[in-house]
Scaffold this active site. Structure first.
Site, PDB file in Angstrom:
ATOM      1  N   GLU A  30      47.264  70.502  91.179  1.00 20.89           N
ATOM      2  CA  GLU A  30      46.308  69.485  91.617  1.00 20.89           C
ATOM      3  C   GLU A  30      46.407  69.274  93.129  1.00 20.89           C
ATOM      4  OE1 GLU A  30      48.355  69.259  89.080  1.00 20.89           O
ATOM      5  OE2 GLU A  30      47.430  68.246  87.373  1.00 20.89           O
ATOM      6  N   GLY A  72      60.818  62.995  91.491  1.00 20.95           N
ATOM      7  CA  GLY A  72      59.457  62.652  91.912  1.00 20.95           C
ATOM      8  C   GLY A  72      59.126  61.190  91.648  1.00 20.95           C
TER       9      GLY A  72
HETATM   10  O1  F6P Z   1      54.292  67.400  86.371  1.00 27.06           O
HETATM   11  C1  F6P Z   1      55.091  66.295  86.524  1.00 27.06           C
HETATM   12  C2  F6P Z   1      55.610  66.186  87.925  1.00 27.06           C
HETATM   13  O2  F6P Z   1      56.556  67.165  88.141  1.00 27.06           O
HETATM   14  C3  F6P Z   1      56.170  64.813  88.224  1.00 27.06           C
HETATM   15  O3  F6P Z   1      57.466  64.663  87.782  1.00 27.06           O
HETATM   16  C4  F6P Z   1      56.005  64.735  89.696  1.00 27.06           C
HETATM   17  O4  F6P Z   1      56.118  63.434  90.186  1.00 27.06           O
HETATM   18  C5  F6P Z   1      54.621  65.325  89.847  1.00 27.06           C
HETATM   19  O5  F6P Z   1      54.577  66.357  88.884  1.00 27.06           O
HETATM   20  C6  F6P Z   1      54.280  65.862  91.199  1.00 27.06           C
HETATM   21  O6  F6P Z   1      55.162  66.832  91.613  1.00 27.06           O
HETATM   22  P1  F6P Z   1      55.211  67.321  93.119  1.00 27.06           P
HETATM   23  O7  F6P Z   1      55.623  66.153  93.956  1.00 27.06           O
HETATM   24  O8  F6P Z   1      56.206  68.420  93.155  1.00 27.06           O
HETATM   25  O9  F6P Z   1      53.846  67.780  93.500  1.00 27.06           O
END
Ligand code: F6P
Length: 538
Positions: A211, A266
């Site tokens: 995303e 995260g």
């Molecule tokens: O998919 C879950 C997750 O790994 C969460 O634990 C995390 O906060 C989020 O995605 C975003 O991850 P990143 O900061 O690596 O983009």
């Protein structure tokens, strides 16, 4: 030892058969000092749990369970940097993010506190420039708009903190938060922004999240379409990440990167570089005050005996409600409009942490783990879902959060707001009996409809004022409550393997939707049909 075989657990089971039926009306009537006995004040939070369905015996047993579970040692292990996230082989040190200069916290023999302060100082210098209009965009115009691109912990903490502390923010700056892969999120966030005045903060611990990377690429295209020159990226993009190689690969100069470390989960990262948008909004002093508030709660959690330890009490009460009274969900109800995103923020913190079905040793649990967290700010919820909490068939404990001082003193508003929060907790606990209704002259046939059973548990947290420090304390309170519960349930709160399968499958399906040629579909019949229908109609 297996949780359900521990004598402390069994004692609670036996106790709950009788104590679980106790009624709050009777408990209050029997003890005029009940409110006093079951209220603890610490780190600026007046924590009244007298309307929980517990007695002194229950609390003693819960504290015994915490002791027998080794909670004290586990807290120490976390604070001192042991690798308690075993499935990922990582330390868990969000507490080090708010450790004062001079504290020593070692990971693999290296003190991490100086690194924390080095990043904080760089964030401070950068924030000051943006706030003063000294960080100019590519065309020489000052930055006026800040768009944080991130998801999960890289979005929910920043957006929650921005909303919570908007009253402290620099109003001349505009803040937007883009998280969803749905293009609408990006399109709406930037539709009225001038690229020449816009700074994108790409927030991603891993810098690989689909995303965020997709939105960041779209942002780059959007900025370059207007600014033309690739050199503009350096003025309009900064990165918050643990992954310097990926940041550079994306085209952001690592000089414009604010780092953090694999020992920051995260969902526990809002006090790290991930808080850059918060710091730009509220200023470095307020950001540091927020850290100090969290630190106060950290110290309280680490040192206070469990029976007067707010995060331990909150966690243990949830264990009681969840495992012994059968309450599968918990409503978090802030009577403070600025905390409107707090329930959403807590959803990730609590459910991604403790939504696990095996113990840390990989054994299937035979008891409930995380409750479902949800909520809305008061009083909106009262005109929506509170009906079910008052008279429905489900037991839903409530966390009420309120502040004595209004953020905006407008006529009667705050007194009325507070009257409502106190009234709701009272109504939930004590209800209204058929006899009382009869005395009021309510017709017999209406009495069952108008009766409030009561005995619905809640905790009321009363703070003085929603300041940055108060927000820090509240967040740390919930973080440590989550830890308390995870340790009782013998699970690992710091990994999130449950999010992986969907990511892998989406990666497989995306080319099947995008390709020109009819793909050979090997999913189940339902998924195949959905893919075909989408391809035919998109
Ligand atoms: O998919 C879950 C997750 O790994 C969460 O634990 C995390 O906060 C989020 O995605 C975003 O991850 P990143 O900061 O690596 O983009």
């Amino acid at each position: 030892m297996k949780l359900t075989e521990m004598k402390e657990w069994k004692a609670l089971e036996a106790h709950s058969a009788k104590a679980g039926k106790a009624r709050l009306r009777d408990l209050f009537a029997a003890d005029p000092k009940r409110a006093e006995k079951f209220t603890v004040e610490a780190a600026g939070i007046y924590f009244d749990y007298s309307k929980q369905r517990v007695g002194a015996g229950t609390m003693n047993m819960l504290c015994d369970l915490a002791e027998a579970s080794g909670l004290r040692g586990k807290i120490e292990a976390m604070f001192s940097g042991e690798k308690i996230n075993v499935t990922e082989g990582r330390a868990v040190l969000h507490t080090a993010l708010r450790a004062p200069k001079g504290t020593v916290v070692k990971v693999d023999g290296e003190d991490v506190v100086p690194q924390v302060h080095e990043v904080l100082d760089r964030m401070e210098a950068f924030s000051r420039k943006v706030r003063a209009g000294e960080w100019k965009g590519h065309t020489g115009k000052a930055i006026k708009n800040i768009v944080n691109i991130g998801i999960g912990g890289s979005d929910l903490g920043p957006v929650m903190a921005y909303e919570a502390l908007k009253n402290y923010s620099q109003r001349g700056l505009t803040f937007r938060f883009v998280s969803n892969i749905d293009g609408t999120d990006f399109a709406e966030a930037v539709q009225d922004l001038d690229p020449a005045e816009t700074l994108f903060i790409v927030a991603s611990k891993t810098f690989t999240t689909l995303e965020t990377m997709t939105n960041a690429q779209t942002a780059k295209d959007w900025a370059l379409a207007a600014l033309k020159d690739p050199a503009a990226i350096a003025k309009h993009f900064v990165a918050l990440s643990t992954n310097a190689a990926k940041v550079a690969g994306f085209g952001i100069d690592t000089a414009n990167m604010f780092g953090f470390w694999d020992w920051v989960g995260g969902r526990y990262s809002m006090f790290s570089a991930i808080g850059l948008s918060t710091m730009i909004a509220i200023g470095p002093e307020n950001f540091r005050a927020m850290l100090a508030g969290a630190r106060e709660m950290d110290e309280h959690y680490r040192t206070a005996p469990f029976d007067v330890n707010l995060p331990a009490l909150m966690g243990l009460l949830n264990v009681w409600n969840n495992n012994f009274l059968g309450a599968a969900s918990i409503a978090v109800l802030p009577y403070e409009q600025y905390l409107k995103r707090f329930p959403a923020y807590l959803q990730q913190m609590t459910m991604e942490s403790n939504g696990k079905r095996v113990t840390i040793d990989g054994q299937a649990v035979d008891y409930q783990t995380s409750q479902v967290y949800w909520g809305e700010p008061g009083t909106n919820g009262q005109h929506s879902f509170y009906q079910l909490i008052h008279q429905g068939t489900k037991l839903i404990p409530c966390d009420f959060i309120a502040f004595s001082k209004a953020a905006h003193s407008l006529g009667r508003h705050h007194d009325l707001l507070m009257a409502n929060v106190f009234a709701q907790a009272e109504a939930l606990a004590f209800g209204k009996t058929a006899d009382e209704l009869k005395q009021e002259g309510v017709k017999d046939w209406l009495i069952p409809h108008k009766t409030f059973e009561g005995n619905r548990p809640s905790t009321t947290m009363l703070l003085d004022e929603l300041t940055p420090a108060a927000l820090g304390r509240l967040v740390a309170l919930y973080e440590h409550s989550v830890f308390t519960q995870g340790m009782i349930w013998q699970i690992g709160p710091f990994d999130q393997w449950g999010v992986e399968l969907g990511k892998v499958l989406a990666g497989r399906i995306a080319p099947e939707l995008e390709g020109k040629a009819e793909p050979e579909l090997k999913h189940d019949a339902s998924t195949n049909a959905l893919i075909r229908r989408y391809r035919a109609r998109k």
